[in-house]
Design a protein around this motif. Structure first.
Motif, PDB file in Angstrom:
ATOM      1  N   GLN A 366     -34.697  64.831  13.997  1.00  0.00           N
ATOM      2  CA  GLN A 366     -34.355  64.694  15.332  1.00  0.00           C
ATOM      3  C   GLN A 366     -35.460  65.265  16.139  1.00  0.00           C
ATOM      4  OE1 GLN A 366     -32.335  67.095  18.064  1.00  0.00           O
ATOM      5  NE2 GLN A 366     -30.712  68.100  16.180  1.00  0.00           N
ATOM      6  N   THR A 367     -36.052  64.524  17.657  1.00  0.00           N
ATOM      7  CA  THR A 367     -36.628  65.043  18.408  1.00  0.00           C
ATOM      8  C   THR A 367     -36.242  64.272  19.518  1.00  0.00           C
ATOM      9  OG1 THR A 367     -38.882  64.634  19.146  1.00  0.00           O
ATOM     10  CG2 THR A 367     -37.894  62.715  18.290  1.00  0.00           C
ATOM     11  N   ALA A 368     -36.607  65.625  20.206  1.00  0.00           N
ATOM     12  CA  ALA A 368     -36.110  65.035  22.077  1.00  0.00           C
ATOM     13  C   ALA A 368     -36.829  63.671  22.301  1.00  0.00           C
ATOM     14  CB  ALA A 368     -36.229  66.000  22.906  1.00  0.00           C
ATOM     15  N   GLY A 369     -37.840  63.913  22.269  1.00  0.00           N
ATOM     16  CA  GLY A 369     -39.142  62.272  22.166  1.00  0.00           C
ATOM     17  C   GLY A 369     -40.056  62.774  22.060  1.00  0.00           C
ATOM     18  N   THR A 370     -40.517  63.965  21.636  1.00  0.00           N
ATOM     19  CA  THR A 370     -42.179  64.399  21.149  1.00  0.00           C
ATOM     20  C   THR A 370     -42.346  64.265  20.003  1.00  0.00           C
ATOM     21  OG1 THR A 370     -41.854  65.904  22.968  1.00  0.00           O
ATOM     22  CG2 THR A 370     -43.580  66.438  21.175  1.00  0.00           C
ATOM     23  N   ILE A 371     -43.311  63.597  19.445  1.00  0.00           N
ATOM     24  CA  ILE A 371     -43.506  63.715  17.936  1.00  0.00           C
ATOM     25  C   ILE A 371     -45.157  64.095  17.801  1.00  0.00           C
ATOM     26  CG2 ILE A 371     -44.372  61.053  16.507  1.00  0.00           C
ATOM     27  CD1 ILE A 371     -42.976  59.567  18.768  1.00  0.00           C
ATOM     28  N   SER A 372     -44.912  64.939  17.173  1.00  0.00           N
ATOM     29  CA  SER A 372     -46.329  66.078  16.801  1.00  0.00           C
ATOM     30  C   SER A 372     -45.916  66.113  15.686  1.00  0.00           C
ATOM     31  CB  SER A 372     -46.431  66.841  18.126  1.00  0.00           C
ATOM     32  OG  SER A 372     -45.836  67.710  18.316  1.00  0.00           O
ATOM     33  N   ALA A 373     -47.846  66.860  15.606  1.00  0.00           N
ATOM     34  CA  ALA A 373     -47.374  67.447  13.695  1.00  0.00           C
ATOM     35  C   ALA A 373     -48.826  68.258  13.782  1.00  0.00           C
ATOM     36  CB  ALA A 373     -47.575  67.053  13.123  1.00  0.00           C
ATOM     37  N   THR A 374     -49.387  69.273  13.539  1.00  0.00           N
ATOM     38  CA  THR A 374     -50.686  69.693  13.116  1.00  0.00           C
ATOM     39  C   THR A 374     -50.920  69.015  11.902  1.00  0.00           C
ATOM     40  OG1 THR A 374     -49.676  72.225  14.475  1.00  0.00           O
ATOM     41  CG2 THR A 374     -52.228  72.008  12.488  1.00  0.00           C
ATOM     42  N   VAL A 375     -52.054  68.546  12.247  1.00  0.00           N
ATOM     43  CA  VAL A 375     -52.709  67.772  10.456  1.00  0.00           C
ATOM     44  C   VAL A 375     -53.899  68.522  10.429  1.00  0.00           C
ATOM     45  CG1 VAL A 375     -52.957  65.246  10.215  1.00  0.00           C
ATOM     46  CG2 VAL A 375     -51.615  66.034  12.094  1.00  0.00           C
ATOM     47  N   PRO A 376     -53.054  68.512   8.592  1.00  0.00           N
ATOM     48  CA  PRO A 376     -55.171  69.508   7.878  1.00  0.00           C
ATOM     49  C   PRO A 376     -56.449  68.457   8.452  1.00  0.00           C
ATOM     50  CG  PRO A 376     -53.064  67.885   6.073  1.00  0.00           C
ATOM     51  CD  PRO A 376     -52.888  68.341   7.861  1.00  0.00           C
ATOM     52  N   ALA A 377     -57.521  68.971   8.436  1.00  0.00           N
ATOM     53  CA  ALA A 377     -58.471  68.189   8.269  1.00  0.00           C
ATOM     54  C   ALA A 377     -58.529  66.595   7.324  1.00  0.00           C
ATOM     55  CB  ALA A 377     -59.868  68.655   7.967  1.00  0.00           C
ATOM     56  N   HIS A 378     -58.854  65.846   8.248  1.00  0.00           N
ATOM     57  CA  HIS A 378     -59.146  63.894   7.652  1.00  0.00           C
ATOM     58  C   HIS A 378     -56.996  64.121   6.817  1.00  0.00           C
ATOM     59  CE1 HIS A 378     -63.659  64.169   6.330  1.00  0.00           C
ATOM     60  NE2 HIS A 378     -63.222  64.481   7.353  1.00  0.00           N
ATOM     61  N   GLY A 379     -56.744  64.448   7.852  1.00  0.00           N
ATOM     62  CA  GLY A 379     -54.964  64.530   6.684  1.00  0.00           C
ATOM     63  C   GLY A 379     -54.762  63.202   8.108  1.00  0.00           C
ATOM     64  N   ILE A 380     -52.686  63.286   7.549  1.00  0.00           N
ATOM     65  CA  ILE A 380     -52.258  62.374   8.572  1.00  0.00           C
ATOM     66  C   ILE A 380     -50.703  62.552   8.006  1.00  0.00           C
ATOM     67  CG2 ILE A 380     -51.988  60.262   6.948  1.00  0.00           C
ATOM     68  CD1 ILE A 380     -52.405  58.106   9.037  1.00  0.00           C
ATOM     69  N   GLU A 381     -49.980  62.451   8.974  1.00  0.00           N
ATOM     70  CA  GLU A 381     -48.503  62.256   9.033  1.00  0.00           C
ATOM     71  C   GLU A 381     -48.168  61.215   9.546  1.00  0.00           C
ATOM     72  OE1 GLU A 381     -46.435  64.401   7.973  1.00  0.00           O
ATOM     73  OE2 GLU A 381     -48.803  66.182   7.631  1.00  0.00           O
ATOM     74  N   VAL A 382     -47.094  60.224   8.662  1.00  0.00           N
ATOM     75  CA  VAL A 382     -46.153  59.573   9.365  1.00  0.00           C
ATOM     76  C   VAL A 382     -45.141  59.000   9.553  1.00  0.00           C
ATOM     77  CG1 VAL A 382     -46.762  56.872   8.502  1.00  0.00           C
ATOM     78  CG2 VAL A 382     -48.576  58.150   7.697  1.00  0.00           C
ATOM     79  N   PHE A 383     -44.675  58.638  10.871  1.00  0.00           N
ATOM     80  CA  PHE A 383     -43.197  58.867  10.739  1.00  0.00           C
ATOM     81  C   PHE A 383     -42.541  57.514  11.596  1.00  0.00           C
ATOM     82  CE2 PHE A 383     -44.710  62.748  11.870  1.00  0.00           C
ATOM     83  CZ  PHE A 383     -44.188  63.927  11.507  1.00  0.00           C
ATOM     84  N   ARG A 384     -41.299  57.659  10.717  1.00  0.00           N
ATOM     85  CA  ARG A 384     -40.353  56.301  11.122  1.00  0.00           C
ATOM     86  C   ARG A 384     -39.707  56.507  12.224  1.00  0.00           C
ATOM     87  NH1 ARG A 384     -39.263  50.871   8.185  1.00  0.00           N
ATOM     88  NH2 ARG A 384     -37.830  49.545   9.095  1.00  0.00           N
ATOM     89  N   VAL A 385     -39.749  55.854  13.555  1.00  0.00           N
ATOM     90  CA  VAL A 385     -39.025  56.861  15.206  1.00  0.00           C
ATOM     91  C   VAL A 385     -37.998  55.622  15.065  1.00  0.00           C
ATOM     92  CG1 VAL A 385     -39.130  57.894  16.734  1.00  0.00           C
ATOM     93  CG2 VAL A 385     -41.265  58.433  15.519  1.00  0.00           C
ATOM     94  N   SER A 386     -37.011  56.286  15.542  1.00  0.00           N
ATOM     95  CA  SER A 386     -35.329  55.123  15.778  1.00  0.00           C
ATOM     96  C   SER A 386     -34.943  55.775  16.742  1.00  0.00           C
ATOM     97  CB  SER A 386     -34.549  54.962  14.642  1.00  0.00           C
ATOM     98  OG  SER A 386     -34.071  53.570  15.067  1.00  0.00           O
ATOM     99  N   PRO A 387     -34.257  54.733  18.121  1.00  0.00           N
ATOM    100  CA  PRO A 387     -33.591  55.923  18.869  1.00  0.00           C
ATOM    101  C   PRO A 387     -32.061  55.366  18.269  1.00  0.00           C
ATOM    102  CG  PRO A 387     -33.970  53.391  19.377  1.00  0.00           C
ATOM    103  CD  PRO A 387     -34.714  53.919  18.260  1.00  0.00           C
ATOM    104  N   ASP A 388     -31.770  54.692  16.968  1.00  0.00           N
ATOM    105  CA  ASP A 388     -30.368  54.395  16.756  1.00  0.00           C
ATOM    106  C   ASP A 388     -29.858  55.128  16.080  1.00  0.00           C
ATOM    107  OD1 ASP A 388     -30.878  51.928  18.176  1.00  0.00           O
ATOM    108  OD2 ASP A 388     -31.999  50.899  16.494  1.00  0.00           O
ATOM    109  N   GLY A 389     -28.440  55.499  15.172  1.00  0.00           N
ATOM    110  CA  GLY A 389     -27.742  56.462  14.530  1.00  0.00           C
ATOM    111  C   GLY A 389     -27.070  57.556  15.003  1.00  0.00           C
ATOM    112  N   ASP A 390     -27.056  58.374  14.047  1.00  0.00           N
ATOM    113  CA  ASP A 390     -26.770  59.347  14.897  1.00  0.00           C
ATOM    114  C   ASP A 390     -27.301  60.223  14.436  1.00  0.00           C
ATOM    115  OD1 ASP A 390     -25.025  61.832  15.355  1.00  0.00           O
ATOM    116  OD2 ASP A 390     -23.974  62.074  13.512  1.00  0.00           O
ATOM    117  N   TRP A 391     -28.704  60.591  15.687  1.00  0.00           N
ATOM    118  CA  TRP A 391     -29.597  61.715  15.882  1.00  0.00           C
ATOM    119  C   TRP A 391     -28.924  62.671  15.168  1.00  0.00           C
ATOM    120  CZ3 TRP A 391     -29.175  65.173  18.998  1.00  0.00           C
ATOM    121  CH2 TRP A 391     -28.270  65.574  19.943  1.00  0.00           C
ATOM    122  N   ALA A 392     -27.888  63.478  15.152  1.00  0.00           N
ATOM    123  CA  ALA A 392     -27.915  64.775  15.928  1.00  0.00           C
ATOM    124  C   ALA A 392     -26.878  65.634  14.307  1.00  0.00           C
ATOM    125  CB  ALA A 392     -26.248  64.969  16.208  1.00  0.00           C
ATOM    126  N   GLN A 393     -26.871  64.537  12.940  1.00  0.00           N
ATOM    127  CA  GLN A 393     -26.505  64.586  11.632  1.00  0.00           C
ATOM    128  C   GLN A 393     -28.057  65.545  11.302  1.00  0.00           C
ATOM    129  OE1 GLN A 393     -26.534  61.538   8.667  1.00  0.00           O
ATOM    130  NE2 GLN A 393     -27.159  60.078  10.720  1.00  0.00           N
TER     131      GLN A 393
END
Length: 660
Positions: A366-393
C-alpha cells in the motif's frame, strides 16, 4: 536484420495522429506480437537451420513461454537460395531446411504456434550474399508465403532502388491481402520515412530505428527515440523498437530486466532474439515474467509515456484497461539513485491510498500516493498502481535508501541510510542494520530504531565504515537491511545492496592510465579496453592501438559515447595523451569521414581540456590538461554530433603525473 541502404526517393509528409487512416480491419495484432526471431543470436551462421527452429518451437511449449503469450516462431534472412527457380519462385535452402518450409510451418502449427518469415522490399535482402528480395515479385512471393502457412512477414528495406517507401510497402500489403490468409505485416524500414505517420493502414507494426545490438548504449539510444512516439501506437498498429537482446550475453541481467521492462512499457512487440536452447535460467525468468508481459499485452493498447526524466532518473506511466497505471522507475545512470513520482503525476485519481504491485518481486503493498524506490545503476522497478481494491490488506511500501561510499583502504568513510514509510498506515517497530565484508567495521552514529513511522516519515541513520588497511581496490557490497511491522501483518524485511568503492591513488611519478583502477567506466560498444583498441563487443577482442599508421603500446581503447573515471586523490597535476580514431574504424584507407568524435578531460566536474571534432583521417593529436588538486578525473568521448558509427576512439599513451 537491416543494414544501411539508399533511402526511398520520397519522404511522406507528416500527418497528425488523428488524421491517419484507421488500422486494417483484420483484427490482427490487437496486442503487440510476441515470439522469436533468430537474427540476433545466429545471423546467417550454419546453426540457423531447421533443427534449431524446431527446437525453439519445442522450447516455447516445454518452458511455458507459449502459455506466457509467445506464439510466433520467425525466420530471418538467409533461409533462401541466392537465386529464384526458372519460374521466378523463391527456393528454400535445402541444406538448412531439408524438409521444406511448408513442413516446417506444419510442425510449428502442430505446437499451437505461428510461423513467420523474412524478405526485403528491394531487389535483394540485406545480407551481403544477396538473397532474393520481393520488389517486383510481391504477388508471387506473398502467395508462396501463404502456401507455406506463413502467419507473419517481416519486410526489410535493403536494395530498394530508390522506389518510394509507401509504394513498396503498400504493394506487399495488397499482395498479402489477396492471398486470403491472415498474415501479420511487419514494416522494417528503420524509421527512415517516418512510418508512424503513414503506415497505420499499411502494416501492423513498423520499425522506428535502425538495428538493435547487444549493448546498453544501443538499448538506450533506441528507447529514447521510440518512447517519443507513443501517440502513434494502438491496437493493430505498433511502434517497433526492434527485437529483444535478452540473454545474448552483452549486458548484465539487471540491464536485460530494464530492456525487457522498457519494451513492455512502450507496448513494443516482444520477439525473443536469443537461442533458447542454451539460455540461462535467469533469461527464462526475465522473458517469462507474466506480470510484465501483461503490461505489454494490455488490451487498451496504450504506449507508456514519460512522466519525468532528469539526471538519468526516468519515470514512465502506461494507462491500463482496468484503470490502473503501470509505472516504471528507471535509472539510466551508472550509480544507484532515488527515483520517484506520485499517483497524481502518473494520472491516477485521488484516493486515500493505492495498491502498489511490484511486478518483479510479485508482491503487493500500500502507498499513500508516493511511488518511489532506490534503483540500482541501469536498473528498473515496475509497479502496477491502482486506487481500487482493499489497499489496507497489504503491508506498507517502505523505501530503503543509502548514500554511496568511496574511500581509500585504511580510512573511515561516512554512510547515511534512510528507511521511509510510503504507506497510509504506520510502519511499526522499524530497525535498520548494515553489513559489510569480513573485517570491515560498521558502526551507527545515530538511532537505528523507531517505534513507528507515519506516512512519508523516515528513519535516517549515520554510519562510519572502517575499511581495513591493505584492502585491494575495487567494489564491495554493503547490505542495508530494514525490518518493520505493518498493522495486521507479519514482520517484513527489505534490503538494499550498496556499492562501496575502495580507491587506490596513483603512485609517485608518471603512471599510465591503463595501469590504474577505474572508478567508473561506460562505453558505447563493449567494455573499455586496456592497451588495445575496441574490437567488437566481447572483452579482450581488440588489436594494438593504431592511429593513422602509428602503433602505440599503451593506452585506452574506447568507443563513443564513453566515460572513464580515475581517482587522482588531489596528488596529480598533469594529464597527457595522444588521441584519435583508431585505424580499425576505417581511417587510413576507409571513407574520409568514417568516425568522428571529440575528446574531453574533466577534473572534479569541470571540463579542463577538449579537442575539436576529430575524424577518421586525422593523425593522433596531443591533449594535455591541468588536473591539479582534483580528486577525480574523467576522460570523456562524445560522438561528434553525428551518431556513433565507427567511433573507435583511442587515448594513446594516456598518463597522469603525480606526487606522493
Amino acid at each position: 536484420m537491416g543494414v544501411a541502404a539508399p533511402a526511398a526517393s520520397a519522404t511522406p509528409t507528416d500527418v497528425a495522429p488523428d488524421a491517419v487512416a484507421a488500422p486494417p480491419g483484420d483484427n490482427l495484432a490487437l496486442t503487440p506480437p510476441m515470439g522469436f526471431n533468430n537474427w540476433n543470436s545466429t545471423h546467417c551462421r550454419p546453426e540457423f537451420n531447421e533443427e534449431m527452429v524446431r527446437g525453439i518451437a519445442d522450447l516455447f511449449v516445454e518452458s511455458g513461454l507459449k502459455d506466457a503469450g509467445y506464439e510466433y516462431v520467425n525466420l530471418d534472412d538467409c533461409w533462401a537460395l541466392p537465386e529464384r527457380d526458372e519460374n521466378g519462385k523463391l527456393v528454400p535452402d535445402p541444406e538448412r531446411f531439408p524438409s521444406g518450409l511448408d513442413a516446417l510451418g506444419d510442425y510449428i502449427h502442430s505446437k499451437g504456434l505461428k510461423f513467420g518469415i523474412y524478405t526485403s522490399a528491394g531487389t535483394k535482402t540485406c545480407n551481403p550474399a544477396g538473397f532474393p528480395g520481393a520488389l517486383g515479385h510481391e504477388v508471387s512471393d506473398a502467395q508462396q508465403f501463404a502456401d507455406w502457412g506463413v502467419d507473419y512477414l517481416k519486410y526489410d528495406n535493403c536494395n530498394n532502388q530508390g522506389v518510394d517507401a509507401v509504394e513498396r510497402y503498400t504493394a506487399m500489403r495488397d499482395a498479402l491481402a489477396a492471398t486470403g490468409r491472415d498474415i501479420v505485416y511487419s514494416i522494417c524500414e528503420w524509421g527512415q520515412n517516418q512510418p508512424w505517420t503513414w503506415a497505420q493502414d499499411v502494416g501492423h507494426l513498423w520499425r522506428t530505428t535502425g538495428d538493435i545490438t547487444d549493448t546498453w548504449d544501443s538499448v538506450m539510444s533506441i528507447f529514447k527515440r521510440n518512447v517519443e512516439l507513443a501517440e502513434y501506437a494502438g491496437p493493430g498498429h505498433w511502434n517497433d523498437p526492434d527485437m529483444l537482446e535478452v540473454g545474448n550475453g552483452g549486458m548484465t541481467d539487471t540491464e536485460y530486466r530494464s530492456h525487457f521492462s522498457l519494451w513492455a512499457m512502450m507496448a513494443a512487440p516482444l520477439l525473443i532474439g536469443s537461442d533458447l536452447r542454451v539460455a540461462s535460467e535467469e533469461t527464462f525468468d526475465i522473458l517469462g515474467n507474466t506480470e510484465v508481459i501483461a503490461v505489454d499485452q494490455d488490451p487498451l493498447g496504450r504506449q507508456g509515456t514519460v512522466v519525468s526524466s532528469e539526471n538519468g532518473a526516468w519515470v514512465l506511466s502506461k494507462e491500463m484497461a482496468d484503470g490502473s497505471r503501470a509505472v516504471a522507475l528507471f535509472n539510466e545512470s551508472d550509480t544507484a539513485q532515488h527515483v520517484g513520482t506520485t499517483a497524481e503525476a502518473v494520472g491516477l485519481p485521488a484516493a486515500d491510498a493505492y495498491e502498489m504491485r511490484d511486478l518483479w518481486e510479485h508482491e503487493s503493498y500500500q502507498t499513500a500516493g508516493t511511488i518511489s524506490a532506490t534503483v540500482p545503476a541501469h536498473g528498473i522497478e515496475v509497479f502496477r498502481v491502482s486506487p481500487d481494491g482493499d489497499w489496507a490488506q497489504y503491508p506498507s511500501a517502505v523505501e530503503v535508501g543509502a548514500s554511496a561510499v568511496q574511500s581509500e583502504a585504511g580510512t573511515t568513510a561516512e554512510l547515511t541510510t534512510a528507511v521511509t514509510n510510503l504507506g497510509r498506515t504506520p510502519a511499526k517497530s522499524v530497525s535498520v542494520d548494515v553489513a559489510g565484508p569480513e573485517g570491515w567495521t560498521i558502526e551507527a552514529g545515530s538511532a537505528t530504531t523507531s517505534p513507528a513511522l507515519a506516512t512519508d516519515a523516515a528513519l535516517t541513520t549515520d554510519w562510519t565504515v572502517e575499511i581495513p588497511p591493505g584492502t585491494p581496490g575495487g567494489s564491495y557490497d554493503l547490505t542495508v537491511t530494514a525490518d518493520y511491522r505493518s498493522p495486521r501483518h507479519q514482520p517484513r524485511q527489505d534490503s538494499l545492496t550498496v556499492e562501496a568503492q575502495v580507491l587506490v591513488p596513483p603512485g609517485e611519478g608518471t603512471s599510465y592510465v591503463s595501469d590504474l583502477a577505474f572508478v567508473r567506466e561506460a562505453n558505447g560498444q563493449g567494455p573499455v579496453e586496456r592497451d588495445t583498441n575496441v574490437g567488437s563487443v566481447a572483452a579482450g577482442d581488440g588489436t594494438p592501438i593504431t592511429i593513422e599508421g602509428t602503433v602505440f603500446d599503451k593506452g585506452l581503447g574506447t568507443h563513443a559515447p564513453s566515460t572513464v573515471e580515475i581517482y587522482t586523490a588531489g596528488r596529480c597535476d598533469v594529464f597527457s595523451a595522444q588521441v584519435g580514431i583508431d585505424d580499425a574504424a576505417g581511417a587510413g584507407g576507409g571513407p574520409p569521414q568514417r568516425g568522428s568524435v571529440t575528446f574531453e578531460v574533466w577534473a572534479d566536474g569541470t571540463r579542463v581540456a577538449a579537442t575539436g571534432v576529430l575524424n577518421g583521417t586525422a593523425p593522433a593529436q596531443p591533449l594535455t590538461a591541468d588536473v591539479s588538486g582534483a580528486s577525480f578525473v574523467e576522460l570523456v568521448v562524445t560522438d561528434g554530433g553525428n551518431g556513433k558509427n565507427s567511433d573507435h576512439a583511442d587515448w594513446a599513451d594516456a598518463t597522469v603525473s603525480c606526487t606522493a
